[in-house]
Write a protein that holds these residues in place. Structure first.
Motif, PDB file in Angstrom:
ATOM      1  N   GLN A  25       0.883  -1.259   0.109  1.00  0.00           N
ATOM      2  CA  GLN A  25       0.058  -0.029   0.047  1.00  0.00           C
ATOM      3  C   GLN A  25       0.695   1.491  -0.032  1.00  0.00           C
ATOM      4  O   GLN A  25       0.578   2.245  -0.547  1.00  0.00           O
ATOM      5  N   ARG A  26       1.952   1.159   0.518  1.00  0.00           N
ATOM      6  CA  ARG A  26       2.714   2.414   0.776  1.00  0.00           C
ATOM      7  C   ARG A  26       3.463   2.568  -0.899  1.00  0.00           C
ATOM      8  O   ARG A  26       3.464   3.820  -1.027  1.00  0.00           O
ATOM      9  N   SER A  29       0.695   4.005  -2.778  1.00  0.00           N
ATOM     10  CA  SER A  29       0.082   5.602  -2.294  1.00  0.00           C
ATOM     11  C   SER A  29       1.190   6.420  -2.949  1.00  0.00           C
ATOM     12  O   SER A  29       0.916   7.563  -2.927  1.00  0.00           O
ATOM     13  N   ARG A  37      -5.573   9.731  -2.135  1.00  0.00           N
ATOM     14  CA  ARG A  37      -5.253   9.230  -0.729  1.00  0.00           C
ATOM     15  C   ARG A  37      -6.264   9.512   0.053  1.00  0.00           C
ATOM     16  O   ARG A  37      -6.197   8.686   1.086  1.00  0.00           O
ATOM     17  N   ASP A  38      -6.677  10.704   0.061  1.00  0.00           N
ATOM     18  CA  ASP A  38      -7.776  11.090   1.122  1.00  0.00           C
ATOM     19  C   ASP A  38      -8.830  10.256   0.940  1.00  0.00           C
ATOM     20  O   ASP A  38      -9.347   9.822   1.969  1.00  0.00           O
ATOM     21  N   LYS A  41      -8.077   6.965   2.781  1.00  0.00           N
ATOM     22  CA  LYS A  41      -8.164   7.215   4.148  1.00  0.00           C
ATOM     23  C   LYS A  41      -9.573   7.190   4.685  1.00  0.00           C
ATOM     24  O   LYS A  41      -9.747   6.601   5.889  1.00  0.00           O
ATOM     25  N   LYS A  42     -10.549   7.933   3.890  1.00  0.00           N
ATOM     26  CA  LYS A  42     -11.800   7.906   4.340  1.00  0.00           C
ATOM     27  C   LYS A  42     -12.387   6.189   4.476  1.00  0.00           C
ATOM     28  O   LYS A  42     -13.302   6.194   5.197  1.00  0.00           O
ATOM     29  N   ALA A  44     -10.702   3.535   4.671  1.00  0.00           N
ATOM     30  CA  ALA A  44     -10.106   2.870   5.913  1.00  0.00           C
ATOM     31  C   ALA A  44     -10.955   3.331   7.442  1.00  0.00           C
ATOM     32  O   ALA A  44     -11.181   2.352   8.144  1.00  0.00           O
ATOM     33  N   LYS A  45     -11.163   4.543   7.503  1.00  0.00           N
ATOM     34  CA  LYS A  45     -11.902   5.129   8.836  1.00  0.00           C
ATOM     35  C   LYS A  45     -13.155   4.465   8.686  1.00  0.00           C
ATOM     36  O   LYS A  45     -13.636   3.938   9.697  1.00  0.00           O
ATOM     37  N   LYS A  48     -13.065   0.984   9.723  1.00  0.00           N
ATOM     38  CA  LYS A  48     -12.780   0.692  11.371  1.00  0.00           C
ATOM     39  C   LYS A  48     -13.892   1.030  12.047  1.00  0.00           C
ATOM     40  O   LYS A  48     -14.488   0.500  12.965  1.00  0.00           O
TER      41      LYS A  48
END
Length: 133
Positions: A25-26, A29, A37-38, A41-42, A44-45, A48
């Motif tokens: 993933q790194r 990205s 990327r944002d 992140k959304k 992933a949140k 979670k």
């Protein structure tokens, strides 16, 4: 005992696959734009949050087991870092011992008078003994 080992091995495999996935993933990205990327992140949140909501609906015994597994996961995941930290601490202690050890030993011998010898056979020593008598 055997069940515990199996659980450890299972979690160790999971840690390994998670590390490989994170590495991929790194690398991916780096090629993404800021907005992509944002979005990741959304997502992933959101995942979670769903996981947390799912956790709340579980029974008490299952929650307890999951918490134990999470603790073991963190412990296994942080082993390399902990090894490095304790290696540096041990190296620092040995270094301080090598630097300070001889000085402390010398100070101890001076303070205890272990290496002091008195020669009373000189003329000044004989006069002092005669004066003392």
């Amino acid at each position: 005992m055997n069940e515990k080992k199996e659980r450890k091995l299972k979690i160790a495999k999971q840690v390994k696959t998670d590390k490989e996935l994170a590495k991929k993933q790194r690398l991916m990205s780096k090629n993404l734009t800021v907005t992509e990327r944002d979005e990741l992140k959304k997502k992933a949140k959101a995942v979670k949050k769903v996981t947390q909501e799912e956790f709340k609906t579980l029974s008490k015994s299952v929650k307890k087991q999951r918490k134990k597994d999470a603790k073991l996961y963190r412990k296994i995941k942080n082993r390399p870092r902990n090894l490095m930290i304790w290696s540096v601490v041990a190296l620092a202690v040995v270094g301080v011992g090598i630097k300070v050890g001889p000085t402390a030993a010398h100070m101890y011998s001076v303070m205890t008078g272990k290496n002091i010898t008195i020669n009373t056979e000189t003329p000044a020593g004989e006069k002092a003994r005669a004066a003392g008598n």
